[in-house]
Design an enzyme around this catalytic site. Structure first.
Site, PDB file in Angstrom:
ATOM      1  N   LYS A   1      62.560  41.131  21.347  1.00 11.61           N
ATOM      2  CA  LYS A   1      63.425  40.738  22.449  1.00 11.61           C
ATOM      3  C   LYS A   1      63.616  39.220  22.466  1.00 11.61           C
ATOM      4  O   LYS A   1      62.771  38.493  21.957  1.00 11.61           O
ATOM      5  CB  LYS A   1      62.768  41.150  23.783  1.00 11.61           C
ATOM      6  CG  LYS A   1      62.758  42.638  24.047  1.00 11.61           C
ATOM      7  CD  LYS A   1      62.150  42.947  25.409  1.00 11.61           C
ATOM      8  CE  LYS A   1      62.112  44.438  25.681  1.00 11.61           C
ATOM      9  NZ  LYS A   1      63.437  45.029  25.911  1.00 11.61           N
TER      10      LYS A   1
ATOM     11  N   ASP B   1      56.094  45.178  26.539  1.00  8.70           N
ATOM     12  CA  ASP B   1      57.133  45.590  25.590  1.00  8.70           C
ATOM     13  C   ASP B   1      57.807  44.350  25.018  1.00  8.70           C
ATOM     14  O   ASP B   1      58.724  43.795  25.612  1.00  8.70           O
ATOM     15  CB  ASP B   1      58.152  46.491  26.297  1.00  8.70           C
ATOM     16  CG  ASP B   1      59.308  46.869  25.384  1.00  8.70           C
ATOM     17  OD1 ASP B   1      59.172  46.711  24.144  1.00  8.70           O
ATOM     18  OD2 ASP B   1      60.351  47.333  25.903  1.00  8.70           O
TER      19      ASP B   1
ATOM     20  N   ARG C   1      61.094  56.024  24.973  1.00 13.35           N
ATOM     21  CA  ARG C   1      61.406  57.433  24.708  1.00 13.35           C
ATOM     22  C   ARG C   1      60.501  58.007  23.626  1.00 13.35           C
ATOM     23  O   ARG C   1      60.223  59.200  23.611  1.00 13.35           O
ATOM     24  CB  ARG C   1      62.898  57.577  24.345  1.00 13.35           C
ATOM     25  CG  ARG C   1      63.287  56.833  23.107  1.00 13.35           C
ATOM     26  CD  ARG C   1      64.791  56.606  23.010  1.00 13.35           C
ATOM     27  NE  ARG C   1      65.241  55.538  23.900  1.00 13.35           N
ATOM     28  CZ  ARG C   1      66.508  55.147  24.012  1.00 13.35           C
ATOM     29  NH1 ARG C   1      67.449  55.746  23.298  1.00 13.35           N
ATOM     30  NH2 ARG C   1      66.838  54.176  24.831  1.00 13.35           N
TER      31      ARG C   1
ATOM     32  N   GLU D   1      61.374  52.057  22.532  1.00 10.06           N
ATOM     33  CA  GLU D   1      60.044  52.635  22.316  1.00 10.06           C
ATOM     34  C   GLU D   1      59.625  53.595  23.416  1.00 10.06           C
ATOM     35  O   GLU D   1      58.823  54.485  23.187  1.00 10.06           O
ATOM     36  CB  GLU D   1      59.006  51.505  22.198  1.00 10.06           C
ATOM     37  CG  GLU D   1      58.440  50.951  23.519  1.00 10.06           C
ATOM     38  CD  GLU D   1      59.493  50.340  24.428  1.00 10.06           C
ATOM     39  OE1 GLU D   1      60.552  49.924  23.922  1.00 10.06           O
ATOM     40  OE2 GLU D   1      59.272  50.281  25.656  1.00 10.06           O
TER      41      GLU D   1
ATOM     42  N   LYS E   1      55.925  56.115  32.242  1.00  8.46           N
ATOM     43  CA  LYS E   1      55.936  55.209  31.092  1.00  8.46           C
ATOM     44  C   LYS E   1      55.007  54.045  31.395  1.00  8.46           C
ATOM     45  O   LYS E   1      55.156  53.367  32.406  1.00  8.46           O
ATOM     46  CB  LYS E   1      57.368  54.711  30.828  1.00  8.46           C
ATOM     47  CG  LYS E   1      57.450  53.614  29.753  1.00  8.46           C
ATOM     48  CD  LYS E   1      58.895  53.185  29.467  1.00  8.46           C
ATOM     49  CE  LYS E   1      58.945  51.980  28.522  1.00  8.46           C
ATOM     50  NZ  LYS E   1      60.317  51.484  28.289  1.00  8.46           N
TER      51      LYS E   1
ATOM     52  N   ASP F   1      62.778  48.606  19.802  1.00 11.92           N
ATOM     53  CA  ASP F   1      62.756  48.297  21.230  1.00 11.92           C
ATOM     54  C   ASP F   1      63.100  49.536  22.081  1.00 11.92           C
ATOM     55  O   ASP F   1      62.927  49.511  23.297  1.00 11.92           O
ATOM     56  CB  ASP F   1      63.724  47.149  21.517  1.00 11.92           C
ATOM     57  CG  ASP F   1      63.458  46.482  22.850  1.00 11.92           C
ATOM     58  OD1 ASP F   1      62.397  46.768  23.460  1.00 11.92           O
ATOM     59  OD2 ASP F   1      64.301  45.669  23.278  1.00 11.92           O
TER      60      ASP F   1
ATOM     61  N   ASP G   1      56.876  46.845  32.200  1.00 10.23           N
ATOM     62  CA  ASP G   1      57.334  48.057  31.520  1.00 10.23           C
ATOM     63  C   ASP G   1      56.333  49.210  31.696  1.00 10.23           C
ATOM     64  O   ASP G   1      56.512  50.281  31.128  1.00 10.23           O
ATOM     65  CB  ASP G   1      57.596  47.756  30.034  1.00 10.23           C
ATOM     66  CG  ASP G   1      58.714  48.605  29.461  1.00 10.23           C
ATOM     67  OD1 ASP G   1      59.498  49.160  30.243  1.00 10.23           O
ATOM     68  OD2 ASP G   1      58.796  48.701  28.215  1.00 10.23           O
TER      69      ASP G   1
HETATM   70  N1  BES Z   1      61.719  48.469  28.666  1.00  4.28           N
HETATM   71  C1  BES Z   1      63.020  48.366  28.125  1.00  4.28           C
HETATM   72  C2  BES Z   1      64.108  48.612  29.152  1.00  4.28           C
HETATM   73  C3  BES Z   1      64.346  47.504  30.126  1.00  4.28           C
HETATM   74  C4  BES Z   1      65.116  46.410  29.762  1.00  4.28           C
HETATM   75  C5  BES Z   1      63.885  47.595  31.399  1.00  4.28           C
HETATM   76  C6  BES Z   1      65.363  45.417  30.680  1.00  4.28           C
HETATM   77  C7  BES Z   1      64.145  46.611  32.321  1.00  4.28           C
HETATM   78  C8  BES Z   1      64.882  45.513  31.955  1.00  4.28           C
HETATM   79  C9  BES Z   1      63.204  49.390  27.012  1.00  4.28           C
HETATM   80  O1  BES Z   1      62.077  49.661  26.266  1.00  4.28           O
HETATM   81  C10 BES Z   1      64.215  48.831  26.092  1.00  4.28           C
HETATM   82  O2  BES Z   1      63.947  47.842  25.485  1.00  4.28           O
HETATM   83  N2  BES Z   1      65.370  49.481  26.022  1.00  4.28           N
HETATM   84  C11 BES Z   1      66.433  49.037  25.197  1.00  4.28           C
HETATM   85  C12 BES Z   1      66.996  50.244  24.500  1.00  4.28           C
HETATM   86  C13 BES Z   1      67.978  49.889  23.435  1.00  4.28           C
HETATM   87  C14 BES Z   1      67.291  49.228  22.268  1.00  4.28           C
HETATM   88  C15 BES Z   1      68.665  51.162  23.004  1.00  4.28           C
HETATM   89  C16 BES Z   1      67.481  48.401  26.104  1.00  4.28           C
HETATM   90  O3  BES Z   1      67.711  48.903  27.195  1.00  4.28           O
HETATM   91  O4  BES Z   1      68.022  47.371  25.718  1.00  4.28           O
HETATM   92 ZN    ZN Z   2      60.284  49.405  27.162  1.00  5.39          ZN
HETATM   93 MN    MN Z   3      61.835  48.289  24.662  1.00  8.94          MN
END
Ligand code: BES
Ligand code: ZN
Ligand code: MN
Length: 501
Positions: free
Chosen positions: A281, A274, A355, A353, A269, A351, A292
């Site tokens: 966020k 992000d 996947r 994204e 990834k 967010d 990210d």
């Molecule tokens: N890149 C983030 C995941 C992440 C969050 C990594 C904090 C490290 C620290 C990912 O793209 C994301 O935002 N995931 C969301 C998914 C949710 C919206 C289902 C998450 O984990 O909050």
């Molecule tokens: Zn992300």
């Molecule tokens: Mn995200």
């Protein structure tokens, strides 16, 4: 920094610094004992006086020790002899390297590789020593206009091994550790690069640079136009709000003596930033979302390491570069996307994204007829909640592959823990309007993200590594960790049948 191994008697070493261990409570290691005999009890007298207890990480630097030809002796606390484990050993090496670097010794001969660690042998002692030393000396100053000044930097460490017989193994440990460390450094440097510089284009440039450096590597870049032709509408949707265009970089390492051998494919990834997109966020800590792209940075580092090691394997890596930004052209919650596989996805949160980018990259790699596919992603905050920063999470429905990953994690000490992927979780990804929703609700977020990806990986053996908690450190020592380069290179060394004893 230079590393070598030798097998030599301690009294003859002419060096800037001899490094020997002291156990708790105030007990000499065998090499310290030899020095004590030659110096007529000089060291044991210090211990009796209470100058060093032997706790892990304690150090005592000695000058002008009687009858010793080395300029200095560094006594290093190694804790209780019977309890020495991987973690303590690395702390001991890190402390040693810090002190050597500060005292102005430019080279040293280190006898700590003779310590006995539970379940390890000389190969691992040497390998971890070199990896820990490189880790300790890492700093990233590319963007500082005032660089920290370096005074009489440590240049060379010679590790002593207990017997001549072990020299060849110890030499291969150095070679492996140097290659892995070079990979880790490449990963860290790329990941630490700020998101205004490290864009998807930058990832592509690094992929091309790698191909120019190594004969066995070739790379090419898939741009947005080509992605559109391929039907990668999910990947493109994530990118559409961003000014920095998406690029998917393919790095091919071809070195299997059997040219027909199916490749091992790694997909990283590579969200170079992000923001969350329209589902934006919170402001606090958002800078960390430059990390990210740590999955892509890790596979980049792995490719460097395997090229250095010249492993007899075919490996293909994908850096799935993309930026997730809000804006008038950004994708929205409610949008329905048709993925490259044909499955449709309802976006419930922009967010989630990672996947959406990965599902198309994972469909794209079918063309390589892979033996195995492993994706590496900072995918979910939920994985951080589950495992913290100690273990990466991993998933696979192929038990043999999961066992290989667990084994590689244990051997390399780049820890990982398998999480489940039962079919019951798929219920959570149901959408009223499309084949799948891109989020599965509040609970089990790391698992539902993995289950989402599983829909796109039915044509090959697949595993998924969630490195959201392990790829970088927060706080005062903020920075990329280089994980899971060590784990992945170990997995590949094992696949190449390299022996460690
Ligand atoms: N890149 C983030 C995941 C992440 C969050 C990594 C904090 C490290 C620290 C990912 O793209 C994301 O935002 N995931 C969301 C998914 C949710 C919206 C289902 C998450 O984990 O909050
Ligand atoms: Zn992300
Ligand atoms: Mn995200």
């Amino acid at each position: 920094m230079e590393f070598s191994v030798k097998n030599g008697s301690i009294e003859k070493q002419r060096t800037a610094c001899l490094v020997v261990g002291v156990f708790e409570p105030r007990r000499l290691s065998s090499s310290a004992e030899q020095l004590d005999i030659i110096s007529e009890g000089y060291i044991s007298a210090l211990l009796r006086r209470g100058d060093i207890e032997g706790k892990v990480g304690q150090t005592l630097l000695l000058h002008h020790v009687p009858n010793i030809s080395a300029d200095r002796i560094l006594l290093v606390g190694c804790g209780k002899e019977r309890e020495l484990n991987d973690r303590q050993y690395k702390q001991i090496i890190q402390q040693t390297v810090k002190v050597l670097n500060d005292t102005g010794s430019m080279e040293a001969v280190c006898y700590l590789t003779g310590l006995h660690i539970k379940g390890r042998n000389t190969y691992w002692n040497v390998r971890f020593a070199v990896e820990a030393a490189q880790e300790t000396l890492y700093s990233f100053n590319d963007f500082k206009s005032i660089k920290p000044e370096i005074r009489r930097e440590l240049r060379k460490i010679v590790f002593n091994v207990p017997s001549r017989r072990e020299l060849p193994l110890a030499e291969s440990a150095i070679q492996h550790a140097v290659a892995i460390s070079a990979g880790i450094k490449a990963t860290k440097d790329l990941a630490n690069t700020p998101p205004n510089i490290c864009t998807p284009r930058h990832l592509a440039d690094k992929a091309i640079e790698l191909a120019q450096t190594y004969d066995a590597i070739q790379s090419h870049v898939v741009d947005e136009q080509q992605m559109a032709k391929l039907g990668m509408k999910s990947y493109l949707a994530v990118s559409q709000g961003a000014r920095n265009e998406a690029f998917m970089s393919i790095i091919e390492f071809k070195n299997n003596p059997d040219p027909q051998a199916k490749p091992i494919v790694l997909v990283g990834k590579g969200l170079t930033f992000d923001s969350g997109g329209i589902s934006i966020k919170p402001a606090a800590g958002m800078d960390e979302m430059k990390y990210d792209m740590c999955g892509a940075a890790a596979v980049y580092g792995v490719m460097k390491a395997v090229a250095e090691l010249n492993l007899p394997l075919n490996i293909i890596s994908v850096l799935a570069g993309c930026e997730n930004m809000p804006g008038g052209n950004a994708y929205r919650p409610g949008d329905i996307l048709t993925t490259m596989s044909g499955l449709t996805v309802e976006v419930l949160n922009t967010d989630a994204e990672g996947r959406l980018v990965l599902c198309d990259a994972l469909t794209y790699v079918e063309r390589f007829e892979p033996e195995t596919v492993i994706d590496i992603a900072t995918l979910t905050g939920a994985c951080v909640v589950a495992l913290g920063s100690v273990n990466s999470g991993f998933f696979s429905s192929v038990n043999t592959l999961a066992n290989e990953l667990q084994n590689a994690a244990d051997l390399s000490t780049d820890k990982a823990w398998r999480l489940p992927m039962n079919e019951e979780y798929n219920e959570l990804l149901k959408s009223n309007f499309a084949d799948l929703a891109n989020v599965g609700g509040r609970w089990g977020g790391a698992v539902t993200a993995a289950c989402f990806l599983a829909n796109f990986t039915k044509k090959y053996n697949w595993a998924h590594l969630d490195i959201a908690g392990t790829a970088w450190q927060q706080g005062a020592n903020k920075g990329a960790t280089g994980r899971p380069v060590s784990l992945l290179v170990q997995f590949l060394l094992n696949r190449a049948n390299v022996k460690f004893e």
